[in-house]
Write a protein that holds these residues in place. Structure first.
Motif, PDB file in Angstrom:
ATOM      1  N   GLN A 235      59.426  25.780  69.368  1.00 43.16           N
ATOM      2  CA  GLN A 235      58.521  26.462  68.464  1.00 43.16           C
ATOM      3  C   GLN A 235      57.217  25.683  68.346  1.00 43.16           C
ATOM      4  O   GLN A 235      57.213  24.475  68.156  1.00 43.16           O
ATOM      5  CB  GLN A 235      59.153  26.554  67.077  1.00 43.16           C
ATOM      6  CG  GLN A 235      60.501  27.263  67.090  1.00 43.16           C
ATOM      7  CD  GLN A 235      61.202  27.066  65.784  1.00 43.16           C
ATOM      8  OE1 GLN A 235      60.607  27.242  64.745  1.00 43.16           O
ATOM      9  NE2 GLN A 235      62.455  26.696  65.824  1.00 43.16           N
TER      10      GLN A 235
ATOM     11  N   GLU B 200      52.226  25.984  63.784  1.00 44.92           N
ATOM     12  CA  GLU B 200      51.236  27.022  63.515  1.00 44.92           C
ATOM     13  C   GLU B 200      49.826  26.423  63.606  1.00 44.92           C
ATOM     14  O   GLU B 200      49.555  25.352  63.078  1.00 44.92           O
ATOM     15  CB  GLU B 200      51.458  27.610  62.128  1.00 44.92           C
ATOM     16  CG  GLU B 200      52.784  28.362  62.028  1.00 44.92           C
ATOM     17  CD  GLU B 200      53.079  28.814  60.618  1.00 44.92           C
ATOM     18  OE1 GLU B 200      52.193  28.619  59.759  1.00 44.92           O
ATOM     19  OE2 GLU B 200      54.166  29.336  60.382  1.00 44.92           O
TER      20      GLU B 200
ATOM     21  N   ARG C 127      53.403  21.846  55.650  1.00 44.84           N
ATOM     22  CA  ARG C 127      54.151  21.778  56.910  1.00 44.84           C
ATOM     23  C   ARG C 127      53.304  21.212  58.041  1.00 44.84           C
ATOM     24  O   ARG C 127      53.791  20.399  58.840  1.00 44.84           O
ATOM     25  CB  ARG C 127      54.658  23.177  57.278  1.00 44.84           C
ATOM     26  CG  ARG C 127      55.303  23.234  58.654  1.00 44.84           C
ATOM     27  CD  ARG C 127      55.865  24.597  58.968  1.00 44.84           C
ATOM     28  NE  ARG C 127      56.351  24.655  60.350  1.00 44.84           N
ATOM     29  CZ  ARG C 127      57.004  25.689  60.874  1.00 44.84           C
ATOM     30  NH1 ARG C 127      57.245  26.759  60.127  1.00 44.84           N
ATOM     31  NH2 ARG C 127      57.413  25.662  62.131  1.00 44.84           N
TER      32      ARG C 127
ATOM     33  N   PHE D  29      61.327  24.592  55.813  1.00 46.81           N
ATOM     34  CA  PHE D  29      60.469  25.622  56.388  1.00 46.81           C
ATOM     35  C   PHE D  29      61.190  26.437  57.447  1.00 46.81           C
ATOM     36  O   PHE D  29      60.929  27.630  57.603  1.00 46.81           O
ATOM     37  CB  PHE D  29      59.214  24.984  56.998  1.00 46.81           C
ATOM     38  CG  PHE D  29      58.342  24.299  55.997  1.00 46.81           C
ATOM     39  CD1 PHE D  29      57.462  25.029  55.207  1.00 46.81           C
ATOM     40  CD2 PHE D  29      58.404  22.931  55.825  1.00 46.81           C
ATOM     41  CE1 PHE D  29      56.640  24.404  54.280  1.00 46.81           C
ATOM     42  CE2 PHE D  29      57.595  22.294  54.890  1.00 46.81           C
ATOM     43  CZ  PHE D  29      56.717  23.024  54.114  1.00 46.81           C
ATOM     44  N   ASN D  30      62.073  25.794  58.188  1.00 47.94           N
ATOM     45  CA  ASN D  30      62.801  26.479  59.255  1.00 47.94           C
ATOM     46  C   ASN D  30      64.100  25.711  59.519  1.00 47.94           C
ATOM     47  O   ASN D  30      64.054  24.538  59.891  1.00 47.94           O
ATOM     48  CB  ASN D  30      61.952  26.534  60.529  1.00 47.94           C
ATOM     49  CG  ASN D  30      62.588  27.388  61.615  1.00 47.94           C
ATOM     50  OD1 ASN D  30      63.801  27.581  61.637  1.00 47.94           O
ATOM     51  ND2 ASN D  30      61.772  27.896  62.511  1.00 47.94           N
ATOM     52  N   PRO D  31      65.267  26.362  59.340  1.00 49.19           N
ATOM     53  CA  PRO D  31      66.537  25.647  59.527  1.00 49.19           C
ATOM     54  C   PRO D  31      66.721  25.118  60.945  1.00 49.19           C
ATOM     55  O   PRO D  31      67.539  24.219  61.167  1.00 49.19           O
ATOM     56  CB  PRO D  31      67.594  26.704  59.192  1.00 49.19           C
ATOM     57  CG  PRO D  31      66.900  28.022  59.306  1.00 49.19           C
ATOM     58  CD  PRO D  31      65.492  27.764  58.939  1.00 49.19           C
ATOM     59  N   MET D  32      65.969  25.650  61.913  1.00 49.85           N
ATOM     60  CA  MET D  32      66.119  25.154  63.274  1.00 49.85           C
ATOM     61  C   MET D  32      65.595  23.733  63.431  1.00 49.85           C
ATOM     62  O   MET D  32      65.858  23.078  64.438  1.00 49.85           O
ATOM     63  CB  MET D  32      65.437  26.083  64.270  1.00 49.85           C
ATOM     64  CG  MET D  32      66.178  27.393  64.499  1.00 49.85           C
ATOM     65  SD  MET D  32      67.961  27.209  64.760  1.00 49.85           S
ATOM     66  CE  MET D  32      68.009  26.121  66.160  1.00 49.85           C
ATOM     67  N   PHE D  33      64.844  23.235  62.440  1.00 54.12           N
ATOM     68  CA  PHE D  33      64.459  21.823  62.472  1.00 54.12           C
ATOM     69  C   PHE D  33      65.698  20.927  62.371  1.00 54.12           C
ATOM     70  O   PHE D  33      65.640  19.741  62.680  1.00 54.12           O
ATOM     71  CB  PHE D  33      63.491  21.499  61.333  1.00 54.12           C
ATOM     72  CG  PHE D  33      62.058  21.808  61.647  1.00 54.12           C
ATOM     73  CD1 PHE D  33      61.326  21.003  62.516  1.00 54.12           C
ATOM     74  CD2 PHE D  33      61.433  22.900  61.082  1.00 54.12           C
ATOM     75  CE1 PHE D  33      60.002  21.283  62.807  1.00 54.12           C
ATOM     76  CE2 PHE D  33      60.107  23.190  61.367  1.00 54.12           C
ATOM     77  CZ  PHE D  33      59.385  22.386  62.232  1.00 54.12           C
TER      78      PHE D  33
END
Length: 457
Positions: A25, A28, A113, A142-146
């Motif tokens: 990812q 941003e 972030r 912010f994103n559980p994939m971290f």
């Protein structure tokens, strides 16, 4: 824009494992700052600030920093000045200065972030994994994939149990994943006492008896801990709960072989080799385990044919075919060995040892046209290897191309260094080529050279 791939590439250097799509990812992008964003500032401030952006864009980071320092001298309050300073220092790998400036921004925006990810890059590039963990633990919000990055960091910090708990959370939320499975095995291999893991997996199986991966993980841990009976029982339990499971057969065939249940072992092997879900490396291991068994139990060699047919499905099975070639080569079954070697070389055409063995087998079996073509291709890759000139020359002689043979053999002999046996072989073949051309004088001359070297070797 700071690209998250940088982190992944660095991490792969430590973990020796492939990239995973969910980690790719991008952060941003920060919007370019325009005049309206600067607020009520002087013309001199604006001029220096946009000069800084211009210099940064053309990678003149030192000049960008000078321009930003002029802005701070005019008005030290705007936090975007320290953000830009930090980014320029990061490009110059002046990590402490980058960190100092990012901290100033985080004081006012502790949950930003974008800044957190920049701070993570500062720490990670310095291999400050403990500090990196503190940042990534915040980014998880912010994103559980971290969490996947977090598991990697726990692994690097030798916090293995915590890493496994994070992987469990990811599997529960998103399902299993090949990358995480590989990481789990690497972590598990570092744990001296796996009892905590085993207890956690046993509990998860009781809670969710239909989740296949939990059984597979437990089988792996039991096997690693030399609890083979429990591993076997877990495999059989998984097969009972999920009769269509294909992965379980990667464990079952080994257990069946150990208890000499050959019929069931071969059945499990066939299921594993036929599976579209199981990767080629695992299938290679299946074949590699079966061949030593055949050495001790040659009466089951006929079963090998039916197993091998399952590999001929268009996948990249070169490694397995090469191992099968080795098996037959050791048994001096040249036809079968050559058949598998020729299939195995397709996925590794520049394997010098394999090329040499194939050409020598083809010569033994009088496949001279294949030797001519194969040795020419080999010489394109290895133009200084005399064995390929010799093979080419021998093939040309048998194909009644004696003049070409003399030419290629005379080129090849110049590459022979400190090898009397090979030099003698060259002279022998040159003599044979001249004999075919009807030049008995030259034939005799080279035959004498060959004989003299044979006495010395």
């Amino acid at each position: 824009m700071i690209n998250y791939w940088k982190h992944i590439c660095l991490l792969c250097l430590f973990l020796w494992s492939g990239n995973n799509a969910v980690l790719s990812q991008d952060i941003e992008p920060k919007q370019e700052i325009n005049i309206d964003d600067l607020g009520n500032v002087s013309d001199e401030f604006q001029e220096n600030f946009f000069e800084a952006l211009k210099q940064k864009a053309i990678t003149n980071y030192d000049k960008a920093i000078e321009a930003l320092e002029k802005c701070i001298a005019i008005d030290p309050k705007p936090d975007f000045l320290y953000l830009e300073l930090g980014k320029n220092y990061l490009e110059l790998k002046r990590f402490q200065s980058a960190e100092d400036n990012f901290v100033k921004v985080l004081d006012g925006k502790p949950n930003n972030r974008f800044i957190l990810e920049l701070m993570f890059e500062v720490y990670f590039q310095q291999r400050k994994y403990q500090e990196s963990i503190g940042v990534v633990e915040k980014l998880v919000a912010f994103n559980p994939m971290f969490k996947e990055q977090l598991a990697n960091l726990y692994f690097l910090e030798k916090r293995y149990e915590e890493a496994l708990i994070v992987l469990d959370e990811l599997d529960d939320e998103f399902g299993t994943d090949e990358y995480r499975n590989r990481l789990r095995k690497r972590i598990s291999s570092k744990i001296i006492n796996p009892n905590g893991q085993i207890s956690r997996l046993e509990k998860k199986i009781k809670e969710k008896p239909k989740v296949e991966q939990n059984y597979l993980n437990l089988i792996y841990l039991y096997s690693k801990d030399n609890q083979k009976e429990k591993a076997f029982e877990t495999a059989k339990l998984l097969l009972k709960k999920k009769p269509k499971s294909e992965f379980v057969h990667l464990a079952l065939y080994k257990f069946y072989l150990e208890e000499n249940n050959i019929e069931e072992a071969i059945n499990s092997m066939k299921i594993a080799l036929k599976s579209n879900k199981i990767d080629i490396e695992s299938k290679y291991k299946v074949i590699n385990d079966f061949l030593p068994f055949l050495d001790k139990n040659p009466q089951y060699e006929s079963q090998l044919t039916s197993i091998v047919t399952l590999l001929s499905n268009g996948q990249n099975n070169g490694k397995a075919f090469t191992e099968l070639g080795h098996y037959y080569y050791k048994k001096d079954k040249k036809e079968q060995a050559l058949n598998f070697y020729e299939r195995g070389i397709k996925s590794n055409v520049n394997d010098f040892v394999l090329l040499k063995r194939i050409l020598l087998l083809q010569l033994d079996l009088k496949r001279y046209e294949k030797v001519e073509t194969g040795s020419e291709l080999a010489l394109e890759m290895y133009p200084a290897q005399p064995i390929f000139y010799l093979a080419n020359g021998v093939a040309l002689i048998h194909l009644e191309k004696a003049a070409e043979a003399v030419e290629i053999l005379n080129i090849g002999i110049d590459y022979v260094i400190d090898d009397l046996k090979m030099e003698s072989d060259f002279y022998q073949q040159i003599s044979e080529a001249y004999r075919n051309l009807g030049n008995t004088t030259k034939a005799s001359e080279y035959q004498q050279k060959a004989n003299q070297l044979q006495k010395k070797s």
